[in-house]
Design a protein around this motif. Structure first.
Motif, PDB file in Angstrom:
ATOM      1  N   ASN A  64       0.869  -1.173   0.000  1.00  0.00           N
ATOM      2  CA  ASN A  64       0.000   0.000   0.000  1.00  0.00           C
ATOM      3  C   ASN A  64       0.907   1.225   0.000  1.00  0.00           C
ATOM      4  O   ASN A  64       1.656   1.438   0.959  1.00  0.00           O
ATOM      5  CB  ASN A  64      -0.889  -0.024   1.248  1.00  0.00           C
ATOM      6  N   PRO A  65       0.880   2.049  -1.050  1.00  0.00           N
ATOM      7  CA  PRO A  65       1.838   3.160  -1.129  1.00  0.00           C
ATOM      8  C   PRO A  65       1.566   4.290  -0.145  1.00  0.00           C
ATOM      9  O   PRO A  65       2.435   5.139   0.069  1.00  0.00           O
ATOM     10  CB  PRO A  65       1.682   3.639  -2.577  1.00  0.00           C
ATOM     11  N   TRP A  66       0.374   4.340   0.438  1.00  0.00           N
ATOM     12  CA  TRP A  66       0.039   5.432   1.362  1.00  0.00           C
ATOM     13  C   TRP A  66      -0.543   4.851   2.654  1.00  0.00           C
ATOM     14  O   TRP A  66      -1.728   5.009   2.951  1.00  0.00           O
ATOM     15  CB  TRP A  66      -0.962   6.380   0.712  1.00  0.00           C
ATOM     16  N   PRO A  67       0.277   4.171   3.446  1.00  0.00           N
ATOM     17  CA  PRO A  67      -0.226   3.457   4.626  1.00  0.00           C
ATOM     18  C   PRO A  67      -0.810   4.368   5.704  1.00  0.00           C
ATOM     19  O   PRO A  67      -1.608   3.913   6.528  1.00  0.00           O
ATOM     20  CB  PRO A  67       1.003   2.708   5.143  1.00  0.00           C
ATOM     21  N   THR A  68      -0.441   5.648   5.715  1.00  0.00           N
ATOM     22  CA  THR A  68      -0.946   6.549   6.758  1.00  0.00           C
ATOM     23  C   THR A  68      -2.150   7.366   6.298  1.00  0.00           C
ATOM     24  O   THR A  68      -2.691   8.145   7.080  1.00  0.00           O
ATOM     25  CB  THR A  68       0.166   7.515   7.217  1.00  0.00           C
ATOM     26  N   PRO A  74     -12.661  -0.121   3.690  1.00  0.00           N
ATOM     27  CA  PRO A  74     -11.670  -1.197   3.804  1.00  0.00           C
ATOM     28  C   PRO A  74     -10.760  -1.373   2.594  1.00  0.00           C
ATOM     29  O   PRO A  74      -9.720  -2.020   2.695  1.00  0.00           O
ATOM     30  CB  PRO A  74     -12.530  -2.448   4.015  1.00  0.00           C
ATOM     31  N   LEU A  75     -11.120  -0.837   1.440  1.00  0.00           N
ATOM     32  CA  LEU A  75     -10.317  -1.050   0.230  1.00  0.00           C
ATOM     33  C   LEU A  75      -8.967  -0.359   0.343  1.00  0.00           C
ATOM     34  O   LEU A  75      -8.868   0.754   0.864  1.00  0.00           O
ATOM     35  CB  LEU A  75     -11.071  -0.516  -0.991  1.00  0.00           C
ATOM     36  N   ARG A  76      -7.915  -1.023  -0.168  1.00  0.00           N
ATOM     37  CA  ARG A  76      -6.572  -0.462  -0.211  1.00  0.00           C
ATOM     38  C   ARG A  76      -5.962  -0.697  -1.591  1.00  0.00           C
ATOM     39  O   ARG A  76      -6.176  -1.747  -2.203  1.00  0.00           O
ATOM     40  CB  ARG A  76      -5.662  -1.105   0.845  1.00  0.00           C
ATOM     41  N   PRO A  77      -5.165   0.258  -2.070  1.00  0.00           N
ATOM     42  CA  PRO A  77      -4.443   0.031  -3.326  1.00  0.00           C
ATOM     43  C   PRO A  77      -3.343  -0.989  -3.128  1.00  0.00           C
ATOM     44  O   PRO A  77      -2.795  -1.118  -2.027  1.00  0.00           O
ATOM     45  CB  PRO A  77      -3.866   1.411  -3.654  1.00  0.00           C
ATOM     46  N   VAL A  78      -3.016  -1.718  -4.187  1.00  0.00           N
ATOM     47  CA  VAL A  78      -1.925  -2.694  -4.136  1.00  0.00           C
ATOM     48  C   VAL A  78      -0.944  -2.358  -5.256  1.00  0.00           C
ATOM     49  O   VAL A  78      -1.228  -2.556  -6.433  1.00  0.00           O
ATOM     50  CB  VAL A  78      -2.447  -4.140  -4.269  1.00  0.00           C
ATOM     51  N   GLY A 188     -11.099   4.709 -10.493  1.00  0.00           N
ATOM     52  CA  GLY A 188     -10.216   3.743  -9.856  1.00  0.00           C
ATOM     53  C   GLY A 188      -9.119   3.302 -10.810  1.00  0.00           C
ATOM     54  O   GLY A 188      -9.380   3.003 -11.982  1.00  0.00           O
ATOM     55  N   ILE A 189      -7.888   3.262 -10.326  1.00  0.00           N
ATOM     56  CA  ILE A 189      -6.733   2.864 -11.138  1.00  0.00           C
ATOM     57  C   ILE A 189      -6.520   1.358 -11.018  1.00  0.00           C
ATOM     58  O   ILE A 189      -6.338   0.847  -9.909  1.00  0.00           O
ATOM     59  CB  ILE A 189      -5.461   3.615 -10.694  1.00  0.00           C
ATOM     60  N   TRP A 327      -8.076   9.744  -3.085  1.00  0.00           N
ATOM     61  CA  TRP A 327      -6.821   9.140  -2.630  1.00  0.00           C
ATOM     62  C   TRP A 327      -5.622   9.995  -3.083  1.00  0.00           C
ATOM     63  O   TRP A 327      -5.758  10.828  -4.000  1.00  0.00           O
ATOM     64  CB  TRP A 327      -6.684   7.737  -3.201  1.00  0.00           C
ATOM     65  N   PRO A 328      -4.461   9.763  -2.496  1.00  0.00           N
ATOM     66  CA  PRO A 328      -3.264  10.523  -2.876  1.00  0.00           C
ATOM     67  C   PRO A 328      -2.815  10.332  -4.323  1.00  0.00           C
ATOM     68  O   PRO A 328      -1.934  11.071  -4.787  1.00  0.00           O
ATOM     69  CB  PRO A 328      -2.199  10.013  -1.898  1.00  0.00           C
TER      70      PRO A 328
END
Length: 382
Positions: A64-68, A74-78, A188-189, A327-328
Protein backbone atom coordinates in the motif's frame (compact mmCIF):
# COMPACT_ATOMS: atom_id res chain seq x y z
CA UNK A 1 18.96 33.57 -24.09
CA UNK A 2 16.85 30.42 -24.21
CA UNK A 3 18.73 27.13 -24.07
CA UNK A 4 17.03 24.26 -25.84
CA UNK A 5 16.63 21.14 -23.70
CA UNK A 6 18.71 18.34 -25.25
CA UNK A 7 16.71 15.39 -26.53
CA UNK A 8 17.28 12.08 -24.81
CA UNK A 9 18.90 9.36 -26.88
CA UNK A 10 17.85 5.74 -27.09
CA UNK A 11 19.78 3.31 -24.85
CA UNK A 12 20.36 1.01 -27.80
CA UNK A 13 24.07 0.54 -28.48
CA UNK A 14 25.12 2.92 -31.24
CA UNK A 15 21.54 4.14 -31.72
CA UNK A 16 21.15 7.89 -32.29
CA UNK A 17 17.36 7.92 -32.43
CA UNK A 18 15.26 9.98 -30.07
CA UNK A 19 13.50 7.94 -27.37
CA UNK A 20 9.88 6.85 -27.52
CA UNK A 21 7.70 6.12 -24.50
CA UNK A 22 8.99 2.51 -24.44
CA UNK A 23 10.79 1.61 -21.23
CA UNK A 24 12.34 -1.67 -20.16
CA UNK A 25 9.70 -3.48 -18.04
CA UNK A 26 12.37 -5.09 -15.86
CA UNK A 27 13.94 -1.70 -15.12
CA UNK A 28 10.55 -0.36 -14.10
CA UNK A 29 10.11 -3.28 -11.73
CA UNK A 30 13.54 -2.67 -10.19
CA UNK A 31 13.03 1.09 -9.98
CA UNK A 32 15.71 1.89 -12.57
CA UNK A 33 14.76 5.18 -14.20
CA UNK A 34 15.27 6.56 -17.70
CA UNK A 35 15.61 3.15 -19.39
CA UNK A 36 14.05 4.34 -22.64
CA UNK A 37 14.38 2.87 -26.14
CA UNK A 38 13.27 4.18 -29.52
CA UNK A 39 11.35 1.06 -30.55
CA UNK A 40 10.48 -2.50 -29.62
CA UNK A 41 12.87 -3.81 -32.27
CA UNK A 42 15.75 -1.79 -30.83
CA UNK A 43 14.93 -3.00 -27.33
CA UNK A 44 14.96 -6.67 -28.43
CA UNK A 45 18.19 -6.21 -30.41
CA UNK A 46 19.98 -4.80 -27.35
CA UNK A 47 18.47 -7.07 -24.71
CA UNK A 48 21.54 -9.23 -24.07
CA UNK A 49 23.66 -6.15 -23.39
CA UNK A 50 21.01 -4.14 -21.60
CA UNK A 51 20.03 -6.84 -19.12
CA UNK A 52 23.41 -6.51 -17.42
CA UNK A 53 21.93 -3.38 -15.82
CA UNK A 54 19.70 -5.70 -13.82
CA UNK A 55 22.33 -6.46 -11.19
CA UNK A 56 20.14 -8.95 -9.39
CA UNK A 57 16.69 -10.37 -9.58
CA UNK A 58 14.48 -8.53 -7.12
CA UNK A 59 11.17 -10.02 -6.12
CA UNK A 60 8.28 -7.58 -6.44
CA UNK A 61 6.96 -6.60 -3.03
CA UNK A 62 3.31 -5.62 -3.23
CA UNK A 63 2.37 -2.81 -0.88
CA UNK A 64 0.00 0.00 0.00
CA UNK A 65 1.84 3.16 -1.13
CA UNK A 66 0.04 5.43 1.36
CA UNK A 67 -0.23 3.46 4.63
CA UNK A 68 -0.95 6.55 6.76
CA UNK A 69 -3.72 7.94 4.55
CA UNK A 70 -7.14 8.11 6.21
CA UNK A 71 -9.02 5.72 3.95
CA UNK A 72 -12.79 5.91 4.37
CA UNK A 73 -13.43 2.19 3.82
CA UNK A 74 -11.67 -1.20 3.80
CA UNK A 75 -10.32 -1.05 0.23
CA UNK A 76 -6.57 -0.46 -0.21
CA UNK A 77 -4.44 0.03 -3.33
CA UNK A 78 -1.92 -2.69 -4.14
CA UNK A 79 1.24 -1.40 -5.79
CA UNK A 80 3.49 -1.33 -7.75
CA UNK A 81 1.43 -0.67 -10.86
CA UNK A 82 2.31 -2.70 -13.92
CA UNK A 83 4.42 -1.00 -16.62
CA UNK A 84 2.79 1.53 -18.95
CA UNK A 85 1.08 -0.34 -21.78
CA UNK A 86 2.14 0.60 -25.29
CA UNK A 87 -0.11 1.48 -28.23
CA UNK A 88 1.20 0.73 -31.74
CA UNK A 89 2.23 3.86 -33.62
CA UNK A 90 -0.07 2.86 -36.49
CA UNK A 91 -3.19 3.49 -34.37
CA UNK A 92 -4.49 7.08 -34.57
CA UNK A 93 -4.38 8.71 -31.16
CA UNK A 94 -5.91 11.76 -29.45
CA UNK A 95 -3.85 14.90 -28.95
CA UNK A 96 -3.05 14.13 -25.30
CA UNK A 97 -1.63 10.64 -25.95
CA UNK A 98 1.98 11.83 -25.71
CA UNK A 99 1.78 15.02 -23.64
CA UNK A 100 -0.89 13.86 -21.22
CA UNK A 101 -2.71 17.19 -21.56
CA UNK A 102 -5.76 17.56 -23.84
CA UNK A 103 -5.65 20.64 -26.07
CA UNK A 104 -8.94 22.51 -26.01
CA UNK A 105 -7.54 25.87 -27.12
CA UNK A 106 -8.94 25.62 -30.65
CA UNK A 107 -12.50 24.90 -29.50
CA UNK A 108 -15.19 27.10 -28.00
CA UNK A 109 -15.52 25.51 -24.58
CA UNK A 110 -19.11 26.75 -24.18
CA UNK A 111 -20.38 25.61 -27.58
CA UNK A 112 -22.32 22.34 -27.81
CA UNK A 113 -21.57 20.48 -31.03
CA UNK A 114 -24.44 19.33 -33.24
CA UNK A 115 -23.12 16.44 -35.30
CA UNK A 116 -23.99 16.01 -38.95
CA UNK A 117 -24.88 12.63 -40.45
CA UNK A 118 -21.20 11.73 -40.94
CA UNK A 119 -20.32 12.59 -37.35
CA UNK A 120 -23.31 10.65 -36.04
CA UNK A 121 -22.27 7.55 -37.99
CA UNK A 122 -18.73 7.89 -36.62
CA UNK A 123 -20.15 8.00 -33.10
CA UNK A 124 -22.29 4.94 -33.78
CA UNK A 125 -19.20 3.04 -34.88
CA UNK A 126 -16.92 3.94 -31.98
CA UNK A 127 -19.70 3.33 -29.46
CA UNK A 128 -20.36 -0.11 -30.94
CA UNK A 129 -16.68 -0.93 -30.57
CA UNK A 130 -16.66 0.40 -27.00
CA UNK A 131 -19.57 -1.87 -26.12
CA UNK A 132 -17.68 -4.85 -27.55
CA UNK A 133 -14.63 -4.05 -25.42
CA UNK A 134 -16.66 -3.58 -22.23
CA UNK A 135 -18.44 -6.89 -22.80
CA UNK A 136 -15.11 -8.68 -23.31
CA UNK A 137 -13.77 -7.23 -20.05
CA UNK A 138 -16.97 -8.02 -18.15
CA UNK A 139 -16.92 -11.62 -19.34
CA UNK A 140 -13.48 -12.03 -17.75
CA UNK A 141 -14.60 -10.89 -14.28
CA UNK A 142 -14.32 -13.54 -11.60
CA UNK A 143 -13.05 -13.89 -8.04
CA UNK A 144 -9.26 -14.09 -8.16
CA UNK A 145 -8.59 -11.84 -11.17
CA UNK A 146 -6.85 -8.52 -10.59
CA UNK A 147 -8.05 -5.20 -11.94
CA UNK A 148 -4.65 -4.91 -13.65
CA UNK A 149 -5.46 -8.06 -15.62
CA UNK A 150 -8.76 -6.46 -16.64
CA UNK A 151 -6.79 -3.42 -17.81
CA UNK A 152 -4.61 -5.66 -19.98
CA UNK A 153 -7.70 -7.28 -21.49
CA UNK A 154 -9.23 -3.88 -22.29
CA UNK A 155 -5.99 -2.56 -23.72
CA UNK A 156 -5.55 -5.52 -26.07
CA UNK A 157 -9.21 -5.43 -27.15
CA UNK A 158 -8.87 -1.75 -28.06
CA UNK A 159 -5.75 -2.38 -30.14
CA UNK A 160 -7.44 -5.30 -31.90
CA UNK A 161 -10.10 -2.79 -33.01
CA UNK A 162 -7.50 -0.29 -34.23
CA UNK A 163 -8.59 2.00 -31.39
CA UNK A 164 -6.81 3.98 -28.70
CA UNK A 165 -8.01 3.44 -25.09
CA UNK A 166 -9.09 7.01 -24.30
CA UNK A 167 -8.23 7.04 -20.56
CA UNK A 168 -4.57 6.17 -21.21
CA UNK A 169 -2.49 9.25 -20.35
CA UNK A 170 -5.56 11.51 -20.31
CA UNK A 171 -4.37 14.13 -17.82
CA UNK A 172 -1.70 11.50 -17.03
CA UNK A 173 -4.12 8.72 -16.02
CA UNK A 174 -1.79 5.67 -16.08
CA UNK A 175 -4.12 2.94 -17.35
CA UNK A 176 -6.48 2.05 -20.20
CA UNK A 177 -9.68 1.59 -18.18
CA UNK A 178 -11.11 2.79 -14.86
CA UNK A 179 -11.91 -0.02 -12.41
CA UNK A 180 -13.88 1.20 -9.38
CA UNK A 181 -14.38 -1.37 -6.62
CA UNK A 182 -16.90 -1.25 -3.74
CA UNK A 183 -16.60 2.23 -2.14
CA UNK A 184 -14.77 3.71 -5.15
CA UNK A 185 -17.13 6.12 -6.92
CA UNK A 186 -15.08 6.53 -10.11
CA UNK A 187 -11.58 6.82 -11.60
CA UNK A 188 -10.22 3.74 -9.86
CA UNK A 189 -6.73 2.86 -11.14
CA UNK A 190 -6.26 -0.83 -12.05
CA UNK A 191 -3.68 -2.40 -9.74
CA UNK A 192 -2.57 -5.75 -8.27
CA UNK A 193 -5.52 -6.21 -5.90
CA UNK A 194 -7.40 -9.45 -6.46
CA UNK A 195 -11.16 -9.16 -6.86
CA UNK A 196 -12.99 -11.09 -4.15
CA UNK A 197 -16.23 -13.05 -4.17
CA UNK A 198 -18.65 -10.41 -2.84
CA UNK A 199 -17.08 -7.34 -4.48
CA UNK A 200 -18.86 -5.07 -6.91
CA UNK A 201 -16.80 -3.36 -9.60
CA UNK A 202 -17.49 -0.67 -12.16
CA UNK A 203 -15.69 -0.94 -15.50
CA UNK A 204 -15.53 2.38 -17.35
CA UNK A 205 -14.42 1.95 -20.98
CA UNK A 206 -13.79 4.67 -23.55
CA UNK A 207 -12.38 4.18 -27.06
CA UNK A 208 -10.96 6.67 -29.54
CA UNK A 209 -11.55 5.50 -33.11
CA UNK A 210 -11.27 7.44 -36.35
CA UNK A 211 -11.33 10.76 -34.52
CA UNK A 212 -14.26 10.14 -32.14
CA UNK A 213 -14.66 8.89 -28.56
CA UNK A 214 -17.29 6.42 -27.31
CA UNK A 215 -17.85 6.10 -23.55
CA UNK A 216 -19.82 3.69 -21.33
CA UNK A 217 -19.65 1.92 -18.02
CA UNK A 218 -21.48 -0.67 -15.95
CA UNK A 219 -21.20 -2.04 -12.43
CA UNK A 220 -20.91 -5.82 -12.10
CA UNK A 221 -21.24 -8.37 -9.30
CA UNK A 222 -18.12 -10.43 -8.58
CA UNK A 223 -19.17 -13.95 -7.63
CA UNK A 224 -22.40 -15.22 -6.12
CA UNK A 225 -21.86 -13.61 -2.73
CA UNK A 226 -22.30 -10.13 -4.23
CA UNK A 227 -25.61 -11.11 -5.81
CA UNK A 228 -26.76 -12.43 -2.44
CA UNK A 229 -25.96 -9.23 -0.55
CA UNK A 230 -29.08 -7.02 -0.26
CA UNK A 231 -27.14 -3.76 0.07
CA UNK A 232 -24.90 -4.45 -2.93
CA UNK A 233 -27.91 -5.36 -5.05
CA UNK A 234 -29.83 -2.32 -3.83
CA UNK A 235 -27.15 0.19 -4.80
CA UNK A 236 -26.24 -1.47 -8.12
CA UNK A 237 -29.82 -1.83 -9.29
CA UNK A 238 -30.67 1.69 -8.09
CA UNK A 239 -27.89 3.13 -10.25
CA UNK A 240 -28.98 1.04 -13.23
CA UNK A 241 -32.59 2.18 -12.84
CA UNK A 242 -31.61 5.83 -12.36
CA UNK A 243 -29.88 5.83 -15.74
CA UNK A 244 -32.85 4.13 -17.38
CA UNK A 245 -35.27 6.69 -15.92
CA UNK A 246 -33.11 9.61 -17.07
CA UNK A 247 -32.80 8.28 -20.61
CA UNK A 248 -36.59 8.24 -20.91
CA UNK A 249 -36.49 12.06 -20.80
CA UNK A 250 -33.97 12.55 -23.61
CA UNK A 251 -35.59 14.30 -26.56
CA UNK A 252 -35.42 17.71 -28.23
CA UNK A 253 -36.42 20.43 -25.77
CA UNK A 254 -35.64 18.60 -22.52
CA UNK A 255 -33.67 20.85 -20.16
CA UNK A 256 -30.33 19.44 -18.98
CA UNK A 257 -31.26 20.22 -15.37
CA UNK A 258 -34.28 17.90 -15.50
CA UNK A 259 -32.23 14.69 -15.56
CA UNK A 260 -30.96 15.26 -12.02
CA UNK A 261 -34.47 15.70 -10.66
CA UNK A 262 -35.56 12.31 -11.99
CA UNK A 263 -32.35 10.55 -10.95
CA UNK A 264 -32.36 11.77 -7.36
CA UNK A 265 -36.08 11.10 -6.93
CA UNK A 266 -35.61 7.50 -8.01
CA UNK A 267 -32.46 7.02 -5.91
CA UNK A 268 -34.41 8.08 -2.83
CA UNK A 269 -36.99 5.35 -3.46
CA UNK A 270 -34.07 2.91 -3.00
CA UNK A 271 -32.82 4.78 0.08
CA UNK A 272 -29.69 5.83 -1.79
CA UNK A 273 -27.92 9.16 -2.33
CA UNK A 274 -26.57 10.69 -5.55
CA UNK A 275 -22.94 11.80 -5.88
CA UNK A 276 -22.72 15.48 -6.83
CA UNK A 277 -19.05 16.00 -7.67
CA UNK A 278 -19.05 14.24 -11.06
CA UNK A 279 -21.32 14.84 -14.04
CA UNK A 280 -22.25 13.45 -17.41
CA UNK A 281 -20.62 15.26 -20.33
CA UNK A 282 -20.62 15.98 -24.01
CA UNK A 283 -18.50 13.63 -26.10
CA UNK A 284 -17.55 13.47 -29.78
CA UNK A 285 -14.13 14.38 -31.17
CA UNK A 286 -13.30 15.48 -27.62
CA UNK A 287 -13.35 13.10 -24.65
CA UNK A 288 -15.10 15.67 -22.45
CA UNK A 289 -16.88 18.79 -23.70
CA UNK A 290 -20.18 20.68 -23.19
CA UNK A 291 -22.81 20.08 -22.04
CA UNK A 292 -22.40 19.10 -18.38
CA UNK A 293 -25.17 16.82 -17.10
CA UNK A 294 -25.51 16.96 -13.28
CA UNK A 295 -27.21 13.96 -11.68
CA UNK A 296 -28.65 15.59 -8.56
CA UNK A 297 -31.92 17.49 -8.08
CA UNK A 298 -32.34 21.27 -8.27
CA UNK A 299 -29.09 21.77 -10.16
CA UNK A 300 -28.45 24.88 -12.24
CA UNK A 301 -27.40 23.30 -15.56
CA UNK A 302 -28.08 25.61 -18.51
CA UNK A 303 -29.34 24.46 -21.90
CA UNK A 304 -31.58 21.91 -23.56
CA UNK A 305 -31.37 18.84 -25.76
CA UNK A 306 -31.19 19.40 -29.52
CA UNK A 307 -30.96 16.90 -32.40
CA UNK A 308 -27.37 15.96 -33.19
CA UNK A 309 -26.04 16.30 -29.65
CA UNK A 310 -24.05 13.42 -28.18
CA UNK A 311 -23.47 13.27 -24.43
CA UNK A 312 -23.32 10.85 -21.53
CA UNK A 313 -25.57 10.38 -18.54
CA UNK A 314 -23.74 8.43 -15.81
CA UNK A 315 -25.35 8.60 -12.36
CA UNK A 316 -23.24 7.55 -9.38
CA UNK A 317 -25.39 6.30 -6.50
CA UNK A 318 -24.28 5.53 -2.93
CA UNK A 319 -25.65 3.59 0.03
CA UNK A 320 -24.62 6.33 2.43
CA UNK A 321 -23.49 9.94 2.12
CA UNK A 322 -23.05 11.59 -1.26
CA UNK A 323 -19.80 13.30 -0.29
CA UNK A 324 -16.47 12.02 -1.61
CA UNK A 325 -12.75 11.98 -0.87
CA UNK A 326 -9.81 11.43 -3.22
CA UNK A 327 -6.82 9.14 -2.63
CA UNK A 328 -3.26 10.52 -2.88
CA UNK A 329 -3.02 9.23 -6.46
CA UNK A 330 -5.23 12.27 -7.33
CA UNK A 331 -7.64 10.03 -9.24
CA UNK A 332 -9.38 7.42 -7.07
CA UNK A 333 -12.57 8.94 -5.63
CA UNK A 334 -14.36 7.11 -2.80
CA UNK A 335 -17.41 7.76 -0.67
CA UNK A 336 -16.55 9.75 2.44
CA UNK A 337 -18.13 7.14 4.72
CA UNK A 338 -16.68 4.08 2.98
CA UNK A 339 -20.07 2.71 1.95
CA UNK A 340 -20.60 1.10 -1.42
CA UNK A 341 -21.45 2.95 -4.58
CA UNK A 342 -22.40 2.01 -8.15
CA UNK A 343 -22.54 3.71 -11.54
CA UNK A 344 -23.91 3.14 -15.05
CA UNK A 345 -23.26 5.18 -18.18
CA UNK A 346 -24.38 5.38 -21.79
CA UNK A 347 -23.38 7.64 -24.66
CA UNK A 348 -26.57 9.07 -26.15
CA UNK A 349 -27.53 10.74 -29.42
CA UNK A 350 -30.45 13.16 -29.43
CA UNK A 351 -32.58 12.50 -32.50
CA UNK A 352 -35.43 14.47 -34.06
CA UNK A 353 -37.95 12.33 -32.19
CA UNK A 354 -36.13 11.20 -29.06
CA UNK A 355 -32.90 9.38 -28.29
CA UNK A 356 -30.61 6.68 -29.65
CA UNK A 357 -28.58 4.77 -27.06
CA UNK A 358 -25.29 4.43 -28.93
CA UNK A 359 -23.72 2.12 -26.31
CA UNK A 360 -26.81 -0.04 -25.75
CA UNK A 361 -26.39 -3.53 -24.33
CA UNK A 362 -26.57 -6.46 -26.71
CA UNK A 363 -28.65 -9.58 -26.17
CA UNK A 364 -25.54 -11.47 -25.06
CA UNK A 365 -23.89 -8.71 -23.01
CA UNK A 366 -22.61 -9.96 -19.62
CA UNK A 367 -24.21 -8.61 -16.48
CA UNK A 368 -27.72 -7.26 -16.36
CA UNK A 369 -30.30 -6.76 -13.60
CA UNK A 370 -30.30 -9.00 -10.53
CA UNK A 371 -33.39 -9.54 -8.34
CA UNK A 372 -33.35 -8.42 -4.73
CA UNK A 373 -32.14 -11.35 -2.57
CA UNK A 374 -34.92 -13.17 -0.75
CA UNK A 375 -34.95 -13.80 2.99
CA UNK A 376 -32.58 -16.54 4.04
CA UNK A 377 -29.89 -15.82 1.45
CA UNK A 378 -26.43 -15.25 2.86
CA UNK A 379 -25.15 -11.69 3.11
CA UNK A 380 -21.59 -12.42 2.07
CA UNK A 381 -20.31 -8.97 1.09
CA UNK A 382 -18.09 -7.04 3.45
Amino acid sequence: MVTETPKKKCLGEGCENEISTLQCPKCLTLGIKDSYFCSQDCFKKNWNTHKTMHKQETKITYHNPWPTFAYSGPLRPVYPLSPYRQVPASIPRPDYADSGIPNYSSRNRSKIELLDAKGQDAMRKVCRLAREVLDIAAAALRPGITTDEIDEIVHKACIERNSYPSPLNYNHFPKSVCTSVNEVICHGIPDRRVLLDGDIVNLDVTLYHEGYHGDLNETYYVGDRAKADPDSVRVVEAARECLEEAIKLVKPGTLFREFGNVIEAHAKTRNCSVIRTYVGHGINTLFHCPPNIPHYARNKAVGECKPGMTFTIEPMVALGKYRDITWPDNWTSTTSDGKRTAQFEHTLLVTETGVEILTARKADSPGGPVPTPTAGQTNGAK
